[in-house]
Motif scaffolding. Structure first.
Motif, mmCIF file in Angstrom:
data_model
loop_
_atom_site.group_PDB
_atom_site.id
_atom_site.type_symbol
_atom_site.label_atom_id
_atom_site.label_comp_id
_atom_site.label_asym_id
_atom_site.label_seq_id
_atom_site.Cartn_x
_atom_site.Cartn_y
_atom_site.Cartn_z
ATOM 1 N N GLY A 75 8.327 -2.932 -11.626
ATOM 2 C CA GLY A 75 9.260 -3.064 -10.518
ATOM 3 C C GLY A 75 8.520 -2.640 -9.268
ATOM 4 O O GLY A 75 7.378 -2.204 -9.334
ATOM 5 N N LYS A 76 9.184 -2.784 -8.150
ATOM 6 C CA LYS A 76 8.508 -2.457 -6.900
ATOM 7 C C LYS A 76 8.396 -0.957 -6.674
ATOM 8 O O LYS A 76 7.567 -0.495 -5.918
ATOM 9 N N GLY A 77 9.267 -0.179 -7.321
ATOM 10 C CA GLY A 77 9.240 1.252 -7.090
ATOM 11 C C GLY A 77 9.750 1.581 -5.706
ATOM 12 O O GLY A 77 9.378 2.585 -5.095
ATOM 13 N N LEU A 78 10.618 0.709 -5.206
ATOM 14 C CA LEU A 78 11.122 0.849 -3.846
ATOM 15 C C LEU A 78 12.020 2.085 -3.708
ATOM 16 O O LEU A 78 11.922 2.838 -2.732
ATOM 17 N N ARG A 79 12.901 2.284 -4.696
ATOM 18 C CA ARG A 79 13.870 3.377 -4.592
ATOM 19 C C ARG A 79 13.203 4.751 -4.620
ATOM 20 O O ARG A 79 13.518 5.605 -3.777
ATOM 21 N N PRO A 80 12.282 5.003 -5.566
ATOM 22 C CA PRO A 80 11.638 6.328 -5.536
ATOM 23 C C PRO A 80 10.830 6.546 -4.257
ATOM 24 O O PRO A 80 10.796 7.666 -3.726
ATOM 25 N N ALA A 132 0.835 -1.206 0.000
ATOM 26 C CA ALA A 132 0.000 0.000 0.000
ATOM 27 C C ALA A 132 0.872 1.259 0.000
ATOM 28 O O ALA A 132 0.585 2.235 -0.701
ATOM 29 N N ILE A 133 1.960 1.233 0.760
ATOM 30 C CA ILE A 133 2.869 2.392 0.806
ATOM 31 C C ILE A 133 3.505 2.607 -0.566
ATOM 32 O O ILE A 133 3.520 3.728 -1.093
ATOM 33 N N LEU A 134 4.025 1.526 -1.147
ATOM 34 C CA LEU A 134 4.677 1.640 -2.455
ATOM 35 C C LEU A 134 3.696 2.153 -3.497
ATOM 36 O O LEU A 134 4.014 3.033 -4.307
ATOM 37 N N SER A 135 2.492 1.629 -3.447
ATOM 38 C CA SER A 135 1.497 2.017 -4.440
ATOM 39 C C SER A 135 1.131 3.495 -4.291
ATOM 40 O O SER A 135 0.966 4.223 -5.272
ATOM 41 N N ARG A 136 1.032 3.952 -3.042
ATOM 42 C CA ARG A 136 0.698 5.360 -2.797
ATOM 43 C C ARG A 136 1.790 6.275 -3.369
ATOM 44 O O ARG A 136 1.523 7.221 -4.099
ATOM 45 N N TRP A 137 3.070 5.970 -3.062
ATOM 46 C CA TRP A 137 4.146 6.843 -3.518
ATOM 47 C C TRP A 137 4.396 6.718 -5.012
ATOM 48 O O TRP A 137 4.751 7.687 -5.681
ATOM 49 N N VAL A 190 12.488 10.371 -9.450
ATOM 50 C CA VAL A 190 12.504 10.026 -10.872
ATOM 51 C C VAL A 190 13.923 9.643 -11.299
ATOM 52 O O VAL A 190 14.132 8.631 -11.975
ATOM 53 N N ALA A 191 14.899 10.431 -10.888
ATOM 54 C CA ALA A 191 16.293 10.178 -11.291
ATOM 55 C C ALA A 191 16.772 8.819 -10.791
ATOM 56 O O ALA A 191 17.402 8.051 -11.524
ATOM 57 N N VAL A 192 16.479 8.517 -9.530
ATOM 58 C CA VAL A 192 16.943 7.257 -8.951
ATOM 59 C C VAL A 192 16.286 6.065 -9.646
ATOM 60 O O VAL A 192 16.943 5.044 -9.918
#
Lengths: 355, 355
Positions: free
Chosen positions: B67-72, B17-22, B94-96
């Motif tokens: 991807g998980k989108g963990l870094r952003p 839920a956190i990853l999806s929100r961000w 975005v850059a990361v």
């Protein structure tokens, strides 16, 4: 094959002396930067620069043997033309040469070029994967070198460099896409599309070199914008001359296979300009190009037809026009003194060189 | 295969839920950035992110499918933890993510990986040359995105990013070099060498994500240094968990071939930790690894021996220790509020995930 741009004849020796002088400043800094990399990509980078052979043994060849060192010299001279000591732009010179090396290493993979500067290209010598890594290492090092410049110069310089990289990718994408487009008909590549590609692929980095020299030499962003135009025009002149050398150059001097661009159907300016002439020679050329060129006789006929249709002459004229526009910028900026004189000599050399 | 790190159990849904929100904040900015590229690398980049299929048709999969989108998310949360609105660090997020995508595209070429996230890898789908170009485009775009951040933040951020890229290259070079080194004897890869490689290859970018979030959120460079340690430890925990999943993970969930790391003799922590145990199982494992593993029966035996020699358990313990060090940094920084809580949930998720 010197072009007829008198009174600019005989600049080869002078240009070589200028490049050699500035490269003696850049080379140690470039080597020191490369040595900070992981030993493996560092060794492949040393090969790419021509400092070492495939096994890491010193090649005994100077930096000039690896490349002309034109871009770093442009950086340093533009700092000089801005009234600053050349050393103030040394990080820019190193970064620009690293980006150039990065683009050669990766472009050779994409283009399938097995030869570069009289030797096996990096991917051909070490494999594709290691060559990808080498290019990435060179680009990362370029960024790190420039990012360490004292602020606020670093931020402006990084913005320039990153915009240039976007253009390099754009130009390379166009260049590769051109290979799949036809020589004739509605989808044919036009001369103007070619010029836009060449400006992105080659002009942008020379423009960046000029701008970085100016900025790191304390010049204003506005002046850097203007001096970048000079660099871009020089880049175009350089690329157009490259195209001429790719067809009529002496392979023993250029280090490339004779007519390699024609063999693989590369869209270069002499061919595109010839095709647009609409003469019988142009039509015959268009017919010949529909099939792959393999026989030596065909290659010779194609070369002659390009010349008959005026492709060689028009490319020379465009290269010379770009050179004049570059020199006009230098004039308009009121640049004088040794740095400005050297810039003029180097500029002329770009369209007169034989390799 | 959740690890036993109670009381941290059951964080999967909360983390998703956190990853999806961000990611709903990052995704539009990321897409807008990619769309500024040349259409061809832009299309391949969209494929790499999972937004489009090979022919450019929308895949109907969200960013999380790529991807998980963990870094952003880490970037945005660290801006939040620094007391700033998450949006202030959007360019960093975005850059990361662009740098992460760059490294996956190029690493898959170097590693010869044909699959990535349940689909053909970029080079396998489009060819090696186009994949090199796609990676270059993603990296150039990352730089350009960060270079446009208002100053003086841009300069500090670019310095971080470029130092990180040097580390990524270093880590990838070590990882590739490990493949040619033996499992046993004087030249064997040690557990500590492995940890240094993983810190460079995976830890550095998560450390950079955390630092960029902090910096762009107005945190001091000193605080960014400390928060980067948290990111690096999370990266290590993440990589160690990846290693576990690469051996014992469910291929239908991970999207990778079962035991693909073992098949190609990749030096991963569970194997190295098992070999260092010195038990009979470790010795038998060392013998088996001297020949390439192809038969399913061999692979199963190797997996069992790694477990018998304690490689699985010790890898879990190290991953958990890294997680705890990361959470300790968060505590020591006195970070509180929703962003800090979300960071803690995400951190735990990294060692509990099944893919």
């Amino acid at each position: 094959m010197p072009l007829d741009v008198s009174p600019y004849a005989g600049t080869g020796d002078a240009a070589t002396a200028i490049l050699s002088r500035w490269n003696s400043l850049t080379a140690p800094a470039l080597r020191a930067a490369v040595e900070t990399l992981h030993p493996w990509p560092a060794r492949m980078a040393a090969y790419a620069f021509g400092w070492a052979d495939r096994d890491g043994r010193p090649s005994g060849r100077g930096m000039a043997a690896g490349g002309k060192g034109l871009r770093p010299a442009l950086v340093l001279l533009c700092a000089g033309a801005a009234g600053a000591p050349a050393e103030s732009a040394l990080a820019g010179a190193v970064a620009v040469e690293l980006v150039h090396a990065f683009s050669l290493v990766h472009d050779d993979i994409m283009d399938g070029d097995e030869r570069r500067r009289h030797r096996a290209s990096v991917w051909h010598a070490f494999g594709v994967g290691p060559a990808v890594l080498t290019g990435d290492a060179l680009l990362a090092l370029a960024m790190a070198t420039l990012a360490r410049v004292p602020r606020p110069g670093a931020a402006v310089a990084m913005e320039r460099l990153s915009a240039t990289l976007i253009e390099l990718v754009h130009g390379q994408a166009e260049d590769l896409a051109f290979e799949d487009r036809p020589w004739a008909g509605r989808d044919a590549v036009t001369v103007e599309e070619y010029v836009a590609m060449a400006e992105a692929k080659t002009g942008a980095l020379l423009g960046c070199a000029a701008a970085l020299g100016c900025l790191l030499g304390g010049g204003s962003p506005e002046r850097a914008d203007r001096i970048a135009v000079m660099g871009r025009q020089l880049g175009l002149a350089f690329q157009m001359t490259d195209d001429l050398l790719g067809i009529w150059g002496d392979p023993s001097v250029t280090g490339k296979l004779a007519s390699s661009d024609l063999r693989r159907g590369k869209k270069t300016l002499p061919v595109l300009a010839a095709l647009e002439a609409g003469t019988p020679a142009a039509r015959r050329l268009g017919e010949l190009l529909t099939a792959p060129l393999t026989a030596e006789g065909d290659l010779e006929l194609v070369r002659d037809l390009i010349e008959d249709a005026g492709g060689r002459q028009r490319t020379r004229e465009r290269a010379t026009a770009c050179l004049r526009r570059a020199l006009d910028v230098l004039d308009a900026e009121g640049a004088s003194g040794p740095a400005a004189e050297d810039l003029a000599v180097l500029s002329r050399f770009l369209v007169e060189r034989a390799s």
